[in-house]
Structures are given as structure tokens and as C-alpha cells.
Design a protein around this motif. Sequence first.
Motif, PDB file in Angstrom:
ATOM      1  N   THR B 162     -34.351 -83.703 -11.314  1.00 48.01           N
ATOM      2  CA  THR B 162     -33.929 -84.875 -12.082  1.00 48.01           C
ATOM      3  C   THR B 162     -32.707 -84.546 -12.936  1.00 48.01           C
ATOM      4  OG1 THR B 162     -36.123 -85.778 -12.094  1.00 48.01           O
ATOM      5  CG2 THR B 162     -34.659 -86.539 -13.835  1.00 48.01           C
ATOM      6  N   GLY B 163     -31.752 -85.438 -12.909  1.00 48.27           N
ATOM      7  CA  GLY B 163     -30.568 -85.263 -13.742  1.00 48.27           C
ATOM      8  C   GLY B 163     -29.485 -84.406 -13.110  1.00 48.27           C
ATOM      9  N   LEU B 164     -29.724 -83.928 -11.886  1.00 52.10           N
ATOM     10  CA  LEU B 164     -28.705 -83.074 -11.253  1.00 52.10           C
ATOM     11  C   LEU B 164     -27.817 -83.885 -10.319  1.00 52.10           C
ATOM     12  CD1 LEU B 164     -30.745 -79.892 -10.337  1.00 52.10           C
ATOM     13  CD2 LEU B 164     -29.656 -80.545 -12.493  1.00 52.10           C
ATOM     14  N   ASP B 165     -26.586 -83.399 -10.115  1.00 57.33           N
ATOM     15  CA  ASP B 165     -25.718 -84.091  -9.174  1.00 57.33           C
ATOM     16  C   ASP B 165     -26.158 -83.735  -7.746  1.00 57.33           C
ATOM     17  OD1 ASP B 165     -24.510 -81.712  -8.272  1.00 57.33           O
ATOM     18  OD2 ASP B 165     -23.097 -81.762  -9.939  1.00 57.33           O
ATOM     19  N   PRO B 166     -25.710 -84.516  -6.747  1.00 55.10           N
ATOM     20  CA  PRO B 166     -26.202 -84.322  -5.374  1.00 55.10           C
ATOM     21  C   PRO B 166     -26.057 -82.882  -4.876  1.00 55.10           C
ATOM     22  CG  PRO B 166     -24.967 -86.349  -5.515  1.00 55.10           C
ATOM     23  CD  PRO B 166     -24.819 -85.677  -6.844  1.00 55.10           C
ATOM     24  N   ASN B 167     -24.969 -82.223  -5.243  1.00 59.33           N
ATOM     25  CA  ASN B 167     -24.779 -80.843  -4.800  1.00 59.33           C
ATOM     26  C   ASN B 167     -25.828 -79.901  -5.365  1.00 59.33           C
ATOM     27  OD1 ASN B 167     -22.831 -80.417  -2.926  1.00 59.33           O
ATOM     28  ND2 ASN B 167     -21.151 -80.671  -4.428  1.00 59.33           N
ATOM     29  N   ALA B 168     -26.006 -79.998  -6.659  1.00 65.25           N
ATOM     30  CA  ALA B 168     -26.976 -79.130  -7.328  1.00 65.25           C
ATOM     31  C   ALA B 168     -28.371 -79.416  -6.783  1.00 65.25           C
ATOM     32  CB  ALA B 168     -26.942 -79.365  -8.826  1.00 65.25           C
ATOM     33  N   ARG B 169     -28.635 -80.691  -6.474  1.00 61.44           N
ATOM     34  CA  ARG B 169     -29.931 -81.068  -5.923  1.00 61.44           C
ATOM     35  C   ARG B 169     -30.134 -80.412  -4.558  1.00 61.44           C
ATOM     36  NH1 ARG B 169     -30.171 -87.051  -6.393  1.00 61.44           N
ATOM     37  NH2 ARG B 169     -30.427 -86.481  -8.574  1.00 61.44           N
ATOM     38  N   ARG B 170     -29.090 -80.470  -3.744  1.00 61.08           N
ATOM     39  CA  ARG B 170     -29.192 -79.884  -2.403  1.00 61.08           C
ATOM     40  C   ARG B 170     -29.415 -78.375  -2.463  1.00 61.08           C
ATOM     41  NH1 ARG B 170     -24.615 -82.817  -0.470  1.00 61.08           N
ATOM     42  NH2 ARG B 170     -25.682 -84.765  -0.961  1.00 61.08           N
ATOM     43  N   GLU B 171     -28.825 -77.727  -3.453  1.00 63.04           N
ATOM     44  CA  GLU B 171     -29.041 -76.272  -3.590  1.00 63.04           C
ATOM     45  C   GLU B 171     -30.519 -75.963  -3.800  1.00 63.04           C
ATOM     46  OE1 GLU B 171     -24.688 -75.258  -5.584  1.00 63.04           O
ATOM     47  OE2 GLU B 171     -26.511 -75.078  -6.793  1.00 63.04           O
ATOM     48  N   ILE B 172     -31.154 -76.782  -4.635  1.00 64.96           N
ATOM     49  CA  ILE B 172     -32.584 -76.562  -4.878  1.00 64.96           C
ATOM     50  C   ILE B 172     -33.385 -76.863  -3.618  1.00 64.96           C
ATOM     51  CG2 ILE B 172     -34.566 -77.383  -6.228  1.00 64.96           C
ATOM     52  CD1 ILE B 172     -33.019 -77.025  -8.600  1.00 64.96           C
ATOM     53  N   TRP B 173     -32.999 -77.912  -2.912  1.00 65.43           N
ATOM     54  CA  TRP B 173     -33.708 -78.240  -1.664  1.00 65.43           C
ATOM     55  C   TRP B 173     -33.635 -77.071  -0.682  1.00 65.43           C
ATOM     56  CZ3 TRP B 173     -31.545 -83.865  -0.609  1.00 65.43           C
ATOM     57  CH2 TRP B 173     -32.051 -84.726  -1.602  1.00 65.43           C
ATOM     58  N   GLU B 174     -32.435 -76.468  -0.602  1.00 66.50           N
ATOM     59  CA  GLU B 174     -32.262 -75.340   0.327  1.00 66.50           C
ATOM     60  C   GLU B 174     -33.251 -74.213   0.013  1.00 66.50           C
ATOM     61  OE1 GLU B 174     -30.951 -74.952   3.156  1.00 66.50           O
ATOM     62  OE2 GLU B 174     -30.344 -77.056   2.901  1.00 66.50           O
ATOM     63  N   ILE B 175     -33.369 -73.918  -1.280  1.00 66.34           N
ATOM     64  CA  ILE B 175     -34.284 -72.841  -1.686  1.00 66.34           C
ATOM     65  C   ILE B 175     -35.708 -73.183  -1.256  1.00 66.34           C
ATOM     66  CG2 ILE B 175     -35.216 -71.581  -3.662  1.00 66.34           C
ATOM     67  CD1 ILE B 175     -32.597 -72.363  -5.155  1.00 66.34           C
ATOM     68  N   LEU B 176     -36.090 -74.429  -1.459  1.00 70.95           N
ATOM     69  CA  LEU B 176     -37.463 -74.823  -1.134  1.00 70.95           C
ATOM     70  C   LEU B 176     -37.690 -74.858   0.379  1.00 70.95           C
ATOM     71  CD1 LEU B 176     -38.043 -77.557  -3.852  1.00 70.95           C
ATOM     72  CD2 LEU B 176     -38.996 -75.256  -3.757  1.00 70.95           C
ATOM     73  N   ARG B 177     -36.673 -75.295   1.119  1.00 70.99           N
ATOM     74  CA  ARG B 177     -36.808 -75.310   2.587  1.00 70.99           C
ATOM     75  C   ARG B 177     -37.008 -73.914   3.135  1.00 70.99           C
ATOM     76  NH1 ARG B 177     -32.358 -78.739   3.313  1.00 70.99           N
ATOM     77  NH2 ARG B 177     -33.029 -80.896   3.266  1.00 70.99           N
TER      78      ARG B 177
END
Lengths: 377, 245
Positions: B162-177
Motif C-alpha cells: 500500500t502506498g507504493l508506486d507500480p514499480n516498487a510494488r512489482r519489486e515486492i511481487w517479484e520477491i514473493l513470486r
Amino acid sequence: MIDRIRNNQLWQLIRANTLEKIREPGVLFWGIGFPILMSIGLGLAFTRKPESVRHVALISADTGSYSIILKDDKLGNTTFSMERMPWEEAMVQLKRGHVNVAVSIGDSGYRYHFDPMNPDAQLTYVRLSPVLNKIPSTDIIQHPASSIQYPASGIRHPGYEEDLSAVTASEVDVLTVTGTRYIDFLIPGLIAMGVMFSCLWGLGYGIIDTRSKKLLRRMIATPMKRTNYLVAMITVRLIMNVIEAALLVLFAWLAFGITIQGNIPALLVLFLAGNIAFSGIGIFLACHTSKTEIGNAFINVISMPMMILSGIFFSYHNFPDWVIPIIKPLPLTMLADGFRSIFIEGAGFAQTATPSLILTLTGVVFFTIGLKLFKWH
Amino acid sequence: MSPSPVIEVKNVFKSFKTVHAVRGVNLTIYPGQFVALLGPNGAGKTTLVEMIEGIQKPDSGEIRILGKPWKGHEKELRQVIGLSLQETRYIEKLTTFETLRLFGSFFGMGKERVEEVLQLVGLEEKRKAYTVNLSGGQRQRLALGIALINHPRILLLDEPTTGLDPNARREIWEILRSLRASSDTSMILTTHYMEEAEQLCEQIIIIDEGEILKEGTMKDLLGEDSSLKNLDDLFTALTGRRLHD
Ligand SMILES: Nc1ncnc2c1ncn2[C@@H]1O[C@H](COP(=O)(O)OP(=O)(O)OP(=O)(O)O)[C@@H](O)[C@H]1O
Ligand SMILES: [Mg+2]
């Protein structure tokens, strides 16, 4: 082995807490710099030979000033700076505290107007009147300031000078032995005050801050042992308090030649007891709230009355007799009085065992209640 | 025979004075499952997740982690759970490394694991930065790193992006994937973003006003009705409101 200690959670908690504290410049200032500055300021103000100026209103229609200087080798020189002003103006100056005595000139000589409840005004009166009464009032009336010539003797102010050294030489024995000066009174009080503030802010406020950040909640959602968290907080506080007090004592010794007259183990026990008392109070005040503003208010409510009543800056015997029994059992009073008795009067365990015990019990009681009510999340 | 569930939530209720935050929720989560709790503000996501985390207590109902209730098993359950709260501020003047080291010590983990985690969440360059000086995205990655430090079997993340821009969000998604690919960790993640739920989780639970409105895979949720194009539409169809105002 070393790695096992380093990986130990208690060690890491102590380390993190210490780093947090020493990286915050405010902590160093309030804990170490501030008490030292305070002792410099107050110590110099009251310990130096007084070269004092006392302002007195001289009721008169015109303006200008006249001064009387009392020269005294032992008590220090006192200058009475007499400002001419009308009555109304004098009343304003009295209210503002710029002058504390007003002198009017009547047919029968000088009249002194001041509040007898004000000891400073009394002192001005007692010291000024014997000299002033010797000077004919006509002398003063006839010399409007503008017409007075500066005497050739080199006195800076136009006026009158009397040398009292001969009088005090025979009567007064100046006591400068360690233990009777204001600074001797002040330093033990400052140490006690430091312990109090340090525990209330460092421990109490620190816990509330951690809770308000949700960090406490985050930490107890791990296998961290809750006791380890509190033990780490208290340990770091105690170590910092020892360092702060040691630096203040060291400074007081170098700057003012203060030494500890009494029993040092008794001092250490009392110091520990004071830390226990205020740590307990700190944990208690921090046990429930997660609002730092409330913590702030709690700390003020607890510390302000004690700051005023417990005789840190001046003796609580200035208060009316009936309040003394209320003041004496306050933890800060007990700690400050105990420190003073060891520093100044050379006391030992015989005199400080009781306060040490009471302070320890106070801490244990508050700590136990605080822990019972403690809100971890 | 299916494997035994890692999380079981049975008919759980929780109220705060007059607010019924969670009203009769049932959930079962199996090893390796990634589940999204999708719902608007005030839906009861945080309350539900914190009850699963053992931080809050349900008024009624039952919660079991690895078949065990929180009561009496706190010590062992804390060892296997990794979590991030909706918002946590860490010790300001502690570096990223020191913060991970502190949390690592709670699990008996040493420096080596801290190094691994720094690399995992891409914070090696910020190892010496005070947490107060981290950007929002870096701070969320630190929170994720702390959540992962004990190799958790169960990961519970409350609004990790929450509160992150799309890029920062995608970085977290990558880690979780990559975590999903390399371990059988189970995860519950709360979010307002349907895209996040779609991208990361096979199982999606739509929650509003303390109740589960619908759950299933994307296909399950949208399949029945061809007029629904995405989860936003579904949410509107279910509640008459939009997920985002
Ligand atoms: N400690 C509390 N005291 C009182 N009410 C609370 C408390 N915690 C939550 N609530 C209320 O319970 C309801 C659910 O809150 P919760 O935090 O679980 O929602 P959420 O889905 O996490 O919302 P958000 O997306 O904003 O984080 C809200 O109406 C909230 O106001
Ligand atoms: Mg929430």
C-alpha cells in the motif's frame, strides 16, 4: 562462543537500545551537557564572591541616578544604584521586580517602602539603611544627577562610598570549606534529578514511543522473550545513568573541588535504589498508553511537583512547616537528601539504609503493578 | 488424502464496542497456498489477520495453526510464522543491517541469514542506512525481509504494497513470486489492489464488513457471470459499491 553471545537476543536488544540512545544527539545533551551547564550557571552565580548591584527607587520629581557603594573584602562589594523616579513609576518598577525597595524623603528623614515578605528586599533595607541614614537628605536632594561631578577618586558612579572591610574583618568569619557552598548543595540534587528524568524519559517515554510505532507489537509477534525486552531497556538506562552521574561528579570535582565525604558503597547502593524507584515509576507510567502526548503529560505531572518541592535548587525548608511531611517521603526528596548527606555530611549506611530500602520498595511496587497492567499490543 | 491444513479459522467473531469487525469467518489454508484477502478500508482484514497471528483474540470461534490453537503453543507457533503489520516504524537510528540482526536474534539466526535476507529483498546497498532514511518501498522491503528471516512456513502480510508506486510494488511481487517457486511457504496477504490479488494468489477471498462475500480462484469468481470483467466489477455486483472510491 563469541558468536553465540552476539546472536543472543538479550545482547542484541541491549546493543540496539544503546545504539538508538547514543545516536540521538538530544540524549547526550540532556543527559550529560545539560546538568553540567546547569551546575556551571548556578554554581558560578552563587559561588563567586558577590559583586552585587541592588536597584533602589528614590522617589523624586526629577530623574537621574545616585549610587552608594559598600566596599567589603569579605562579603564582596555591593552597589546600591538609586534611580530617581516619581512614586507611580516606582510602584511599577516594584511590581516588575526591577527594584525591591523604594526610598522616599520625608521631613524626619528617609522612609523605606518594601514588602517584608520578600527576604531580598529586607536584605537591601538592612544593608542600605545604616549607610544612607548617615547621609543628610539635603545632600541627596540638592544634587540633581545632572549637576553632580564625578569625584576624582575614580568611582564610576556619582555618589557615596563606604569601606566596611574594617567592620567585617573583626566580626565575620567567611566559611569557604567544602560542603557549605551552594554548589555543594546543588550537585547531589542535580544527580538525583538526572536519575529521575533519565528513567522517566529514557525508559517510560521510550516504551510508549516503541508502542506507538507498533514496534512493540511487531517484536512480541516473534519468539522474543518479553522479559528480555524490559531487562535490556532497564540495563541500558542504568549504564547510561551511571555514566551521566560519573561525568557530573567528575566535572564538579574538577571545577568546584567537590569531593564525596561519606561512604562510597552507601552512595552506590542509594544510587541503585533511586534507579530502581524511578525505573519502576517509568514502567508504571508507560504500562498502558500508546500515545506519546499522554506519556509526555504523565511525565510532567509526576516530575514537575517533585522538581519544585523536593529541594533540588533550594532547600524545601523555605516551604511552610505543614508541607514538609508531604515533601519528605517523595522519592526525589529522599534521593536528593540521601545524596547530600553522603556528599556533604559524610553519611554512611546508617543514615542511608532506610531511604535506600524505601526507594527500592517503591520501585518494586510500581514495577509489579506496571507489569500486571502492561499492554504489549 | 489431502495434506493437513496450515491455518484453520472456524466461525470467528470479533467486535470493538459497537463495531463488528469480523463476523463469522471460516478459512482453511493448505501448505504452499497463496491467499489474498481483498476488501475495502474497514472490511476487517487487519483484525482477521492479527487474530490468525495471535496478536488479537477472537471473541468466539476457533483458530488453529498447524493444527494447534494459540493458547499453550505460542512459543512454537511464533517460530514458524513470519509477518508484517500494516504499519510499523522501526528504531529510527538503527541501520537496515542492525534491524535485521536484532530480529534475527529473536529466532536464533546469525549474521549469515541477515546477509541472505538483505540480498533476497535487494537492500544490500542500504545495509548501512538508518531505517528512518529509507524510502517507502525500501521500508516495505525491510518489513518483508524481517518477515522472511526465520524461513517461515506461514507468511502473513498486511498490505505489503500500500502506498507504493507500480514499480516498487512489482519489486515486492517479484520477491514473493520467487518465494512461491522455491518453497512450500503458505501466505495470506491483505490488499485493496485486485491486480495484486490476481498476480500473486491462486485463492482470492473477498471480504467486506467483517464477512466473506465470495472466495475461489479468479476463474471461480468471474466464471459464472460473463458480464464481470474483473474483480472490481465483481465487488460492485456483490455490494453495490466500488472497491476504490
Ligand atoms: N482497536 C480497535 N478499536 C476499535 N475499533 C477497531 C479497532 N481495530 C479495528 N477497529 C474497527 O474494526 C473495523 C475493521 O478494521 P480493520 O482494521 O480490521 O479493517 P481493514 O480491513 O484492515 O481496513 P484497512 O484497509 O483500512 O486497513 C473498522 O471499522 C475499524 O474501525
Ligand atoms: Mg488493515
